[in-house]
Write a protein that holds these residues in place. Sequence first.
Motif, PDB file in Angstrom:
ATOM      1  N   ALA A 292      42.038  83.778  30.409  1.00 25.46           N
ATOM      2  CA  ALA A 292      41.049  82.730  30.660  1.00 25.46           C
ATOM      3  C   ALA A 292      39.713  83.102  30.028  1.00 25.46           C
ATOM      4  CB  ALA A 292      40.881  82.508  32.160  1.00 25.46           C
ATOM      5  N   GLY A 293      39.371  84.388  30.106  1.00 24.75           N
ATOM      6  CA  GLY A 293      38.127  84.851  29.493  1.00 24.75           C
ATOM      7  C   GLY A 293      38.136  84.680  27.986  1.00 24.75           C
ATOM      8  N   ILE A 294      39.281  84.946  27.362  1.00 24.25           N
ATOM      9  CA  ILE A 294      39.398  84.788  25.911  1.00 24.25           C
ATOM     10  C   ILE A 294      39.311  83.314  25.520  1.00 24.25           C
ATOM     11  CG2 ILE A 294      40.992  85.017  23.971  1.00 24.25           C
ATOM     12  CD1 ILE A 294      39.621  87.621  24.775  1.00 24.25           C
ATOM     13  N   ILE A 295      39.980  82.452  26.281  1.00 29.03           N
ATOM     14  CA  ILE A 295      39.935  81.012  25.989  1.00 29.03           C
ATOM     15  C   ILE A 295      38.511  80.486  26.132  1.00 29.03           C
ATOM     16  CG2 ILE A 295      40.662  78.747  26.824  1.00 29.03           C
ATOM     17  CD1 ILE A 295      43.364  79.980  27.509  1.00 29.03           C
ATOM     18  N   LYS A 296      37.817  80.961  27.174  1.00 27.82           N
ATOM     19  CA  LYS A 296      36.439  80.517  27.405  1.00 27.82           C
ATOM     20  C   LYS A 296      35.522  80.963  26.268  1.00 27.82           C
ATOM     21  CE  LYS A 296      33.335  80.007  31.334  1.00 27.82           C
ATOM     22  NZ  LYS A 296      33.082  80.402  32.745  1.00 27.82           N
ATOM     23  N   ALA A 297      35.821  82.118  25.656  1.00 25.62           N
ATOM     24  CA  ALA A 297      34.986  82.629  24.572  1.00 25.62           C
ATOM     25  C   ALA A 297      35.328  81.997  23.230  1.00 25.62           C
ATOM     26  CB  ALA A 297      35.148  84.151  24.472  1.00 25.62           C
ATOM     27  N   SER A 298      36.398  81.215  23.183  1.00 28.55           N
ATOM     28  CA  SER A 298      36.847  80.626  21.915  1.00 28.55           C
ATOM     29  C   SER A 298      36.284  79.223  21.723  1.00 28.55           C
ATOM     30  CB  SER A 298      38.373  80.570  21.878  1.00 28.55           C
ATOM     31  OG  SER A 298      38.852  79.556  22.740  1.00 28.55           O
ATOM     32  N   ASP A 299      36.641  78.631  20.613  1.00 26.00           N
ATOM     33  CA  ASP A 299      36.229  77.258  20.311  1.00 26.00           C
ATOM     34  C   ASP A 299      37.225  76.229  20.846  1.00 26.00           C
ATOM     35  OD1 ASP A 299      33.971  78.094  18.924  1.00 26.00           O
ATOM     36  OD2 ASP A 299      35.065  78.295  17.032  1.00 26.00           O
ATOM     37  N   LEU A 300      38.153  76.673  21.691  1.00 25.81           N
ATOM     38  CA  LEU A 300      39.193  75.765  22.170  1.00 25.81           C
ATOM     39  C   LEU A 300      38.597  74.585  22.935  1.00 25.81           C
ATOM     40  CD1 LEU A 300      42.207  75.213  22.339  1.00 25.81           C
ATOM     41  CD2 LEU A 300      42.312  76.628  24.388  1.00 25.81           C
ATOM     42  N   ASN A 301      37.536  74.842  23.720  1.00 29.24           N
ATOM     43  CA  ASN A 301      36.889  73.756  24.459  1.00 29.24           C
ATOM     44  C   ASN A 301      36.413  72.652  23.530  1.00 29.24           C
ATOM     45  OD1 ASN A 301      36.926  74.441  27.260  1.00 29.24           O
ATOM     46  ND2 ASN A 301      35.487  76.081  26.854  1.00 29.24           N
ATOM     47  N   SER A 302      35.606  73.033  22.528  1.00 30.36           N
ATOM     48  CA  SER A 302      35.038  72.033  21.623  1.00 30.36           C
ATOM     49  C   SER A 302      36.116  71.379  20.766  1.00 30.36           C
ATOM     50  CB  SER A 302      33.974  72.682  20.730  1.00 30.36           C
ATOM     51  OG  SER A 302      34.519  73.781  20.014  1.00 30.36           O
ATOM     52  N   ASP A 303      37.114  72.143  20.382  1.00 28.04           N
ATOM     53  CA  ASP A 303      38.195  71.579  19.567  1.00 28.04           C
ATOM     54  C   ASP A 303      39.032  70.590  20.367  1.00 28.04           C
ATOM     55  OD1 ASP A 303      37.384  72.980  17.387  1.00 28.04           O
ATOM     56  OD2 ASP A 303      38.895  74.548  17.528  1.00 28.04           O
TER      57      ASP A 303
END
Length: 421
Positions: A292-303
């Motif tokens: 979850a920490g890695i996903i939060k640090a990625s651009d997955l949200n904006s993408d």
Amino acid sequence: MSTCGALIGLLLCIVLIIRKASPVYSMIIGALVGGLIGGLGLTTTVTSMVSGIQALVPAIIRILTAGVLSGILIRTGAAASISQTIVRRLGVKHVFFSLAFSTMLLTAIGVFVDVAVITVAPVALTIANRHSISRLKLLLAMIGGAKCGNIISPNPNTLIAAENFNVPLSSVMAANVVPALIGFVITVWVIVRLFPDKYSSKIEVEDSGSNESNEDLPPFWASMTAPVVTVLLLALRPLVDITIDPLIALPLGGFAGMVAMKRWSVLGDSLEYGLGKMSSVAILLVGTGTIAGIIKASDLNSDLLALLGSWHISDFMIAPVAGVLMSAATASTTAGATIASSSFSTAILNSGLSGVWGAAMVNASATVLDHLPHGSFFHATGGCVEVPIAQRLRLILYETWVGLTLTVSSIGCCKLWIWLM
């Protein structure tokens, strides 16, 4: 960090779990590899993983204390007493309703979703042996009821969703009451009846859950004391603005039930059982927190937002889409709700959705694909009725319909609430 890294980390995690690797280590490895591929660097990757775990610590503590309630319900025989009373009173004529209602009630009062199915399974299979009813159809009714109860329960998935959106647990539970009832009706009178009624055999299944014989189970009224007290304590905040944290309310409800049932001899065993169940979840959440920490640090949200925009789908859909995707990735309601709420809560709140409805929709949508074969729920529920994997796979489509019904109902109730306000 690139979205590609996060997706590769998730995919690696899924592959490792399918290959029978430990889910916890699979998530840690997936998070580490995803962070490195995504370009974070070793130090930042580890920092992001630790940050993800730290965000879950308050929820983990509450989950561990919830083991008091769960352990007492199971080891005192309260859960078995509740389920057997319901089935006995409603009779064989309404067997699908009674089994679904039993598992729904058990999960709604705090019993783990798989434990609820396992607890009711011996009752269901006794009926199957006597009346030649398809055990897969009985299992579908139990699973459907359990999913409905799970979205209105003080179980880990609801606890974590409420924690990550910083809203009261009781409010998240209440928000999905109508979707749970709609899901229950559709499950019993539509989905279960659509399943082909041609898989039936007589089998013997071990009783699991309580050490008590049927004659020695506590009375129904005493068995219901723990959940009733727990719900009343949690309801004090919305009713009279008195806040009793689940950290306190869940154990107090369990001890109230122990007083009513007078089963002090099994108190130690109940606490040990509950702690064991919750400890496994807490450890799973450590691994879940890393990814979850890695996903939060990625651009997955904006993408994901950009993708929804290209599909002309409202930002309103971030919560259900995130819940469905993460439940598919982890094959777990708890892990799916954890990753979705932890990684996408900010984007969901920024879309204008309230925290309560964001948590409620994430929680409901995390039931859509939590039954896939790379998760424990698939195998635990199939094992309790001793069906081979090939037959257990037949239920996946119907279980998905249950989850989709809950999700669509939750979305509809949210939109109705917004319109009324």
